[in-house]
Design an enzyme around this catalytic site. Structure first.
Site, PDB file in Angstrom:
ATOM      1  N   ALA A  71       0.865  -1.175   0.000  1.00 13.59           N
ATOM      2  CA  ALA A  71       0.000   0.000   0.000  1.00 13.59           C
ATOM      3  C   ALA A  71       0.903   1.227   0.000  1.00 13.59           C
ATOM      4  CB  ALA A  71      -0.875  -0.018   1.242  1.00 13.59           C
ATOM      5  N   GLY A 116       0.624  -5.047   0.852  1.00 12.92           N
ATOM      6  CA  GLY A 116      -0.551  -5.137  -0.026  1.00 12.92           C
ATOM      7  C   GLY A 116      -0.236  -5.789  -1.365  1.00 12.92           C
ATOM      8  N   GLU A 119      -0.384  -9.392  -0.623  1.00 17.65           N
ATOM      9  CA  GLU A 119      -1.801  -9.722  -0.394  1.00 17.65           C
ATOM     10  C   GLU A 119      -2.551  -9.806  -1.730  1.00 17.65           C
ATOM     11  OE1 GLU A 119      -1.987  -6.474   2.569  1.00 17.65           O
ATOM     12  OE2 GLU A 119      -3.060  -7.933   3.812  1.00 17.65           O
ATOM     13  N   GLU A 139       4.392  -5.262   7.207  1.00 19.02           N
ATOM     14  CA  GLU A 139       3.598  -4.229   7.891  1.00 19.02           C
ATOM     15  C   GLU A 139       3.996  -4.044   9.352  1.00 19.02           C
ATOM     16  OE1 GLU A 139       2.355  -6.472   5.776  1.00 19.02           O
ATOM     17  OE2 GLU A 139       0.776  -5.583   4.538  1.00 19.02           O
TER      18      GLU A 139
HETATM   19  N1  COA Z   1       4.563   3.247  -0.586  1.00 16.94           N
HETATM   20  C1  COA Z   1       4.958   4.429  -1.096  1.00 16.94           C
HETATM   21  N2  COA Z   1       6.114   4.599  -1.744  1.00 16.94           N
HETATM   22  C2  COA Z   1       6.899   3.517  -1.904  1.00 16.94           C
HETATM   23  C3  COA Z   1       6.557   2.266  -1.400  1.00 16.94           C
HETATM   24  C4  COA Z   1       5.321   2.142  -0.724  1.00 16.94           C
HETATM   25  N3  COA Z   1       4.881   0.976  -0.233  1.00 16.94           N
HETATM   26  N4  COA Z   1       7.561   1.392  -1.681  1.00 16.94           N
HETATM   27  C5  COA Z   1       8.476   2.082  -2.351  1.00 16.94           C
HETATM   28  N5  COA Z   1       8.101   3.376  -2.474  1.00 16.94           N
HETATM   29  C6  COA Z   1       8.837   4.462  -3.138  1.00 16.94           C
HETATM   30  C7  COA Z   1       9.991   4.961  -2.293  1.00 16.94           C
HETATM   31  O1  COA Z   1       9.546   5.897  -1.331  1.00 16.94           O
HETATM   32  C8  COA Z   1      10.880   5.572  -3.345  1.00 16.94           C
HETATM   33  O2  COA Z   1      10.366   6.830  -3.701  1.00 16.94           O
HETATM   34  P1  COA Z   1      11.412   8.075  -3.919  1.00 16.94           P
HETATM   35  O3  COA Z   1      12.200   7.674  -5.143  1.00 16.94           O
HETATM   36  O4  COA Z   1      10.511   9.235  -4.157  1.00 16.94           O
HETATM   37  O5  COA Z   1      12.247   8.146  -2.689  1.00 16.94           O
HETATM   38  C9  COA Z   1      10.664   4.647  -4.548  1.00 16.94           C
HETATM   39  O6  COA Z   1       9.431   3.972  -4.318  1.00 16.94           O
HETATM   40  C10 COA Z   1      11.750   3.595  -4.698  1.00 16.94           C
HETATM   41  O7  COA Z   1      11.847   2.891  -3.466  1.00 16.94           O
HETATM   42  P2  COA Z   1      13.218   2.734  -2.643  1.00 16.94           P
HETATM   43  O8  COA Z   1      12.862   2.458  -1.216  1.00 16.94           O
HETATM   44  O9  COA Z   1      14.131   3.881  -2.902  1.00 16.94           O
HETATM   45  O10 COA Z   1      13.782   1.421  -3.362  1.00 16.94           O
HETATM   46  P3  COA Z   1      14.774   0.353  -2.738  1.00 16.94           P
HETATM   47  O11 COA Z   1      15.181  -0.495  -3.884  1.00 16.94           O
HETATM   48  O12 COA Z   1      15.841   1.004  -1.917  1.00 16.94           O
HETATM   49  O13 COA Z   1      13.876  -0.516  -1.725  1.00 16.94           O
HETATM   50  C11 COA Z   1      11.912  -1.726  -1.019  1.00 16.94           C
HETATM   51  C12 COA Z   1      12.809  -1.291  -2.208  1.00 16.94           C
HETATM   52  C13 COA Z   1      10.693  -2.424  -1.624  1.00 16.94           C
HETATM   53  C14 COA Z   1      12.655  -2.706  -0.115  1.00 16.94           C
HETATM   54  C15 COA Z   1      11.491  -0.474  -0.223  1.00 16.94           C
HETATM   55  O14 COA Z   1      10.983   0.502  -1.134  1.00 16.94           O
HETATM   56  C16 COA Z   1      10.422  -0.749   0.790  1.00 16.94           C
HETATM   57  O15 COA Z   1      10.715  -1.271   1.848  1.00 16.94           O
HETATM   58  N6  COA Z   1       9.165  -0.342   0.506  1.00 16.94           N
HETATM   59  C17 COA Z   1       8.077  -0.471   1.436  1.00 16.94           C
HETATM   60  C18 COA Z   1       7.621  -1.904   1.565  1.00 16.94           C
HETATM   61  C19 COA Z   1       6.516  -2.014   2.594  1.00 16.94           C
HETATM   62  O16 COA Z   1       6.708  -1.782   3.775  1.00 16.94           O
HETATM   63  N7  COA Z   1       5.321  -2.384   2.125  1.00 16.94           N
HETATM   64  C20 COA Z   1       4.193  -2.563   2.966  1.00 16.94           C
HETATM   65  C21 COA Z   1       3.374  -1.325   2.979  1.00 16.94           C
HETATM   66  S1  COA Z   1       1.903  -1.575   3.967  1.00 16.94           S
END
Ligand code: COA
Length: 265
Positions: A71, A116, A119, A139
């Protein structure tokens, strides 16, 4: 591949023969799901469920990094408790549409499928992943729990203890381990994932559609009732198959040693 069906802000819907692919298209945020994307997803699934041209659906993510990274956390961070509950119910209802659409839905997990995103993949009937993909429910590390069916579907898939281990650790699982655990059905090199998924999809797409729908319905409904009730549902749907032309054709074709010519009726 022909493009189709509606103007979506955050999705691309394509047809190739009788297989429709929905691509979540927000690569700048790793295809994170905001409310509008979930609304469009529900609309696309409703449309494709009712469209006779579509026999099988594939769901995937745009770009090479992510299926869906969860999400949209920038939106989640603004919620009050009522907003959060409403968003969870809306996401759950949308993912239920996928599970219950009556056509096989395959998740092509081309990268991160987290929160999400995982999911969403769990609501699909079959999951194929690229070698570098990672799945998980992180989460807990945001101070919340999964809210789009994850605690329920993962537990039904893995059993209680293994599901709790993943949900409470928030661990990412790599594609190879995901296959061993039964979280995904198979893994392919990233550059051949879509070809492999399509190859499987087109095989399913060529099968008798009413029996396919009843098979999905028997499995879906059976998971929520007792064994006896599930078997009663199975018997009813088995019986209904005998009202279709495809049942007559399938059995005649076998007996006459020829290929069946399915009508979808
Ligand atoms: N919601 C909003 N933005 C997200 C996102 C999410 N779930 N996941 C990634 N992004 C965005 C980042 O903020 C970043 O934006 P920016 O370029 O403006 O800073 C962009 O996507 C790229 O992500 P980044 O974190 O820089 O990539 P990464 O390769 O270093 O890491 C992940 C990848 C997937 C490990 C990391 O993005 C992450 O942990 N995301 C969240 C996962 C999560 O907790 N999901 C459950 C949500 S309920």
């Amino acid at each position: 591949m022909s493009s189709d069906s509606g103007d979506y802000e955050n999705l691309i819907v394509d047809f190739k023969d009788t297989v429709a692919t929905i691509t979540i298209n927000r690569p700048d945020v790793l295809n994170a799901l905001n409310a509008e994307t979930i609304r469009e997803l529900g609309e696309a699934v409703d449309f494709l469920a009712a469209d006779d041209r579509c026999h099988v659906l594939i769901i995937t993510g745009a770009g090479e990094q992510a299926f869906v990274a969860g999400a949209d956390i920038s939106v989640l961070a603004t919620y009050d408790p009522v907003d959060a509950r409403e968003a969870a119910r809306f996401g759950q209802a949308t993912f239920d549409k996928i599970e219950e659409c009556g056509k096989p839905v395959i998740a092509a997990i081309n990268g991160y499928a987290l929160g999400g995103g995982f999911e969403l993949a769990l609501a699909c009937h079959i999951r194929f992943a690229a070698e570098g993909a990672q799945v998980g429910l992180p989460e807990i590390d945001l101070g919340v729990i999964p809210g789009h069916g994850g605690t329920q579907r993962l537990t039904r898939l893995l059993g209680k203890s293994a599901a709790i281990k993943l949900i409470c650790s928030g661990a990412h699982v790599n594609a190879t381990d995901a296959v061993s655990l039964g979280l995904v059905n198979a893994v392919y090199p990233a550059d051949s994932l879509m070809e492999a998924v399509y190859g499987f999809a087109i095989k399913l797409a060529s099968k008798p559609r009413i029996a396919m729908r009843y098979a999905l319905e028997a499995v879906n409904q059976g998971l929520n009732v007792t064994l006896k009730e599930g078997q009663a549902i199975e018997a009813d749907l088995f019986g209904l198959c005998f009202a279709t032309e495809d049942q007559t054709e399938g059995m005649n074709a076998f007996l006459e040693k020829r290929k069946a010519n399915w009508k979808g009726r």
